[in-house]
Design a protein around this motif. Structure first.
Motif, PDB file in Angstrom:
ATOM      1  N   ILE A  51       3.091 -11.836 -14.193  1.00 13.43           N
ATOM      2  CA  ILE A  51       2.921 -13.254 -13.867  1.00 13.43           C
ATOM      3  C   ILE A  51       1.750 -13.853 -14.647  1.00 13.43           C
ATOM      4  N   GLY A  52       2.007 -14.990 -15.295  1.00  9.07           N
ATOM      5  CA  GLY A  52       0.966 -15.688 -16.053  1.00  9.07           C
ATOM      6  C   GLY A  52       0.689 -15.115 -17.431  1.00  9.07           C
ATOM      7  N   SER A  53       1.483 -14.128 -17.860  1.00  6.57           N
ATOM      8  CA  SER A  53       1.229 -13.481 -19.156  1.00  6.57           C
ATOM      9  C   SER A  53       1.661 -14.349 -20.336  1.00  6.57           C
ATOM     10  N   GLY A  54       2.643 -15.236 -20.088  1.00  6.31           N
ATOM     11  CA  GLY A  54       3.151 -16.085 -21.169  1.00  6.31           C
ATOM     12  C   GLY A  54       4.560 -15.718 -21.588  1.00  6.31           C
ATOM     13  N   LYS A  55       5.264 -15.009 -20.729  1.00  3.79           N
ATOM     14  CA  LYS A  55       6.651 -14.597 -20.988  1.00  3.79           C
ATOM     15  C   LYS A  55       7.540 -15.807 -21.267  1.00  3.79           C
ATOM     16  N   SER A  56       7.376 -16.871 -20.473  1.00  6.46           N
ATOM     17  CA  SER A  56       8.184 -18.086 -20.656  1.00  6.46           C
ATOM     18  C   SER A  56       7.859 -18.779 -21.980  1.00  6.46           C
ATOM     19  N   THR A  57       6.617 -18.719 -22.381  1.00  5.01           N
ATOM     20  CA  THR A  57       6.203 -19.295 -23.675  1.00  5.01           C
ATOM     21  C   THR A  57       6.907 -18.574 -24.817  1.00  5.01           C
ATOM     22  N   VAL A  58       6.902 -17.249 -24.761  1.00  9.77           N
ATOM     23  CA  VAL A  58       7.573 -16.437 -25.788  1.00  9.77           C
ATOM     24  C   VAL A  58       9.072 -16.738 -25.777  1.00  9.77           C
ATOM     25  N   SER A  59       9.625 -16.860 -24.589  1.00  4.46           N
ATOM     26  CA  SER A  59      11.045 -17.171 -24.425  1.00  4.46           C
ATOM     27  C   SER A  59      11.404 -18.503 -25.095  1.00  4.46           C
ATOM     28  N   LYS A  60      10.560 -19.515 -24.897  1.00  2.00           N
ATOM     29  CA  LYS A  60      10.793 -20.848 -25.502  1.00  2.00           C
ATOM     30  C   LYS A  60      10.743 -20.772 -27.026  1.00  2.00           C
ATOM     31  N   ILE A  61       9.786 -20.004 -27.544  1.00  2.00           N
ATOM     32  CA  ILE A  61       9.661 -19.863 -29.004  1.00  2.00           C
ATOM     33  C   ILE A  61      10.916 -19.190 -29.562  1.00  2.00           C
ATOM     34  N   LEU A  62      11.404 -18.166 -28.864  1.00  2.00           N
ATOM     35  CA  LEU A  62      12.632 -17.477 -29.280  1.00  2.00           C
ATOM     36  C   LEU A  62      13.817 -18.449 -29.282  1.00  2.00           C
ATOM     37  N   THR A  63      13.953 -19.216 -28.203  1.00  2.00           N
ATOM     38  CA  THR A  63      15.049 -20.192 -28.086  1.00  2.00           C
ATOM     39  C   THR A  63      14.976 -21.222 -29.204  1.00  2.00           C
ATOM     40  N   ASN A  64      13.767 -21.712 -29.484  1.00  2.00           N
ATOM     41  CA  ASN A  64      13.574 -22.713 -30.548  1.00  2.00           C
ATOM     42  C   ASN A  64      13.903 -22.158 -31.933  1.00  2.00           C
ATOM     43  N   ASN A  65      13.926 -20.822 -32.034  1.00  2.00           N
ATOM     44  CA  ASN A  65      14.285 -20.182 -33.299  1.00  2.00           C
ATOM     45  C   ASN A  65      15.736 -19.694 -33.307  1.00  2.00           C
ATOM     46  N   GLY A  66      16.524 -20.226 -32.373  1.00  2.00           N
ATOM     47  CA  GLY A  66      17.962 -19.946 -32.354  1.00  2.00           C
ATOM     48  C   GLY A  66      18.378 -18.623 -31.734  1.00  2.00           C
ATOM     49  N   ILE A  67      17.465 -17.961 -31.018  1.00  2.00           N
ATOM     50  CA  ILE A  67      17.800 -16.678 -30.381  1.00  2.00           C
ATOM     51  C   ILE A  67      18.309 -16.953 -28.966  1.00  2.00           C
ATOM     52  N   PRO A  68      19.487 -16.446 -28.591  1.00  2.00           N
ATOM     53  CA  PRO A  68      19.989 -16.665 -27.230  1.00  2.00           C
ATOM     54  C   PRO A  68      19.129 -15.924 -26.201  1.00  2.00           C
ATOM     55  N   VAL A  69      18.608 -16.676 -25.220  1.00  5.72           N
ATOM     56  CA  VAL A  69      17.758 -16.090 -24.174  1.00  5.72           C
ATOM     57  C   VAL A  69      18.364 -16.374 -22.802  1.00  5.72           C
ATOM     58  N   TYR A  70      18.576 -15.321 -22.038  1.00  6.60           N
ATOM     59  CA  TYR A  70      19.091 -15.427 -20.671  1.00  6.60           C
ATOM     60  C   TYR A  70      17.893 -15.396 -19.726  1.00  6.60           C
ATOM     61  N   ASP A  71      17.659 -16.506 -19.016  1.00  6.31           N
ATOM     62  CA  ASP A  71      16.534 -16.606 -18.086  1.00  6.31           C
ATOM     63  C   ASP A  71      16.997 -16.104 -16.720  1.00  6.31           C
ATOM     64  N   SER A  72      16.717 -14.840 -16.436  1.00  5.37           N
ATOM     65  CA  SER A  72      17.257 -14.223 -15.219  1.00  5.37           C
ATOM     66  C   SER A  72      16.686 -14.832 -13.940  1.00  5.37           C
TER      67      SER A  72
END
Length: 195
Positions: A10-31
């Protein structure tokens, strides 16, 4: 198609990394968000939750998050129970979701990949780490909670020391700009690995 796990405390920045991946066209499943959706849409899952946690689990056919949070708060047995009910539905949903993509890999984002043992099902796992003080500050700001509440939530997750030996790739999240560079470098490595 390869499954890549993305996790972090929690609070590590997982969602931030996820957004960067999505913005670079990588499919991300937000469980986490899919789990919330399934808890409100699956009749079968609703029945299982009501059978275990009681009729107060839902108000007007919607999950009573306040009630569930109070029941599972700081109770490892009940946390494990809700996870054991929800996760099979999430994995089924994930497997249906990924059929819509034609990429070499997809990202399965979850806070509890290591705790649930689901990291073993992945072809590759990424862990986002960050300084504990910074994590606490982020969660207090994001969720408008007190430090003691954040510490309890951190205590209910495995420490990075346990997760690090189980992961394939670590991203240290210090600042957004640095993390953006690190994620882009990681994408290049993943593309080379899973082409």
């Amino acid at each position: 198609m390869k499954n890549i796990g993305l996790s972090g405390g929690i609070g590590s920045g997982k969602s931030t990394v996820s957004k960067i991946l999505t913005n670079n066209g990588i499919p991300v499943y937000d469980s986490d968000s899919r789990a919330k959706l399934l808890m409100n849409s699956s009749v079968e899952l609703k029945d299982m939750i009501i059978n275990h946690f009681g009729i107060d689990s839902y108000i007007n056919n919607k999950l009573n998050k306040k009630y569930i949070s109070e029941v599972i708060f700081n109770n490892q047995t009940e946390i494990s129970k809700i996870n054991s009910l929800v996760h099979p539905f999430v994995f089924k949903d994930f497997n249906n979701w990924k059929k819509h993509f034609f990429s070499n890999y997809v990202i399965f984002e979850s806070a509890l990949i290591f705790e649930t043992g689901s990291y073993k099902k992945n072809d590759f796992n990424i862990l986002v780490v960050s300084d504990i003080k910074e994590r606490i500050k982020r969660v207090i700001k994001r969720d408008s909670v007190e430090e003691k509440d954040v510490l309890i939530r951190i205590k209910n997750q495995w420490s990075d020391k346990i997760k690090i030996p189980l992961t394939d790739y670590i991203i240290e999240n210090i600042s957004f700009q640095e993390t953006k560079i690190k994620v882009k470098k990681m994408i290049q490595e993943l593309n080379n690995k899973f082409q």
